[in-house]
Write an enzyme that holds these catalytic residues in place. Structure first.
Site, short mmCIF file in Angstrom:
data_model
loop_
_atom_site.label_atom_id
_atom_site.label_comp_id
_atom_site.label_asym_id
_atom_site.label_seq_id
_atom_site.Cartn_x
_atom_site.Cartn_y
_atom_site.Cartn_z
CG ASN A 43 -0.48 -0.27 2.51
OD1 ASN A 43 0.60 -0.83 2.68
ND2 ASN A 43 -1.23 0.11 3.53
CD GLU A 45 -1.74 4.50 4.66
OE1 GLU A 45 -1.32 5.34 5.48
OE2 GLU A 45 -2.45 3.52 5.00
CD GLU A 56 -5.17 -6.02 -1.91
OE1 GLU A 56 -4.64 -4.91 -1.72
OE2 GLU A 56 -6.04 -6.49 -1.16
CB CYS A 87 -10.81 -3.19 -0.07
SG CYS A 87 -10.14 -2.45 -1.57
CB CYS A 90 -8.34 -4.91 -4.04
SG CYS A 90 -7.28 -3.48 -3.74
N1 THU Z 1 -5.41 -1.70 2.07
C1 THU Z 1 -4.79 -2.46 1.12
O1 THU Z 1 -3.62 -2.24 0.79
N2 THU Z 1 -5.50 -3.47 0.54
C2 THU Z 1 -6.80 -3.77 0.83
O2 THU Z 1 -7.39 -4.65 0.21
C3 THU Z 1 -7.50 -3.02 1.89
C4 THU Z 1 -6.77 -1.91 2.51
C5 THU Z 1 -4.67 -0.59 2.69
C6 THU Z 1 -5.17 0.77 2.36
C7 THU Z 1 -4.69 1.59 3.53
O3 THU Z 1 -3.37 2.05 3.26
C8 THU Z 1 -4.65 0.60 4.68
O4 THU Z 1 -4.74 -0.69 4.10
C9 THU Z 1 -5.74 0.80 5.70
O5 THU Z 1 -6.97 0.86 5.10
#
Ligand code: THU
Length: 133
Positions: A43, A45, A56, A87, A90
């Site tokens: 991830n 941010e 993903e 999520c 994704c």
């Molecule tokens: N996140 C992911 O990388 N993948 C997912 O499928 C769900 C959430 C990340 C996004 C954010 O940086 C952190 O998890 C908290 O939501």
């Protein structure tokens, strides 16, 4: 061919590169192509929170932008007691490349659960199926 437990370990390693200063929730993803190549993602941010890129999505972007679209499996790892479940957004991004793709959801202990993307996202959106004739 890499087995699920090996792909899970690659996702755990990829988590080290997560940029998650706001949520403090690092996520790693490891994507295996049917040709045997491995792509990883984390991830990423942003201080404008909504611009965050999921692990993903970053793994799939890395693979597709290097010419790979034929995926066997994706492992997703986070530091949770629960299996790290992709999520909704994704899930749709994974489903774009094949409903049989295996999703390996890894918890903080390295244990995992495996389902296909069609099990995780029944009835995914497809453009043709939704285009009026
Ligand atoms: N996140 C992911 O990388 N993948 C997912 O499928 C769900 C959430 C990340 C996004 C954010 O940086 C952190 O998890 C908290 O939501």
């Amino acid at each position: 061919m890499m087995i699920s437990s090996e792909l899970a370990q690659e996702a755990i390693k990829a988590k080290e590169h997560a940029y998650a200063p706001y949520s403090k929730f690092p996520v790693g993803a490891a994507l295996l192509t049917n040709s045997g190549r491995l792509f990883t993602g984390s991830n990423v941010e942003n201080s404008s929170y909504g611009l965050t890129i999921c692990a993903e999505q970053s793994a799939i972007s890395a693979a597709v932008s290097q010419g790979e679209r034929d995926f066997a499996a994706i492992a997703v790892a986070c530091n949770s007691d629960q299996y790290c479940s992709p999520c909704g957004a994704c899930r749709q991004i994974i489903a774009e490349f094949g409903l049989a793709i295996k999703v390996i959801m890894v918890n903080k202990n390295g244990d995992f659960q495996e389902l296909t993307i069609s099990e995780l996202l029944p009835g995914s959106f497809t453009l043709n199926a939704n285009t009026p004739k």
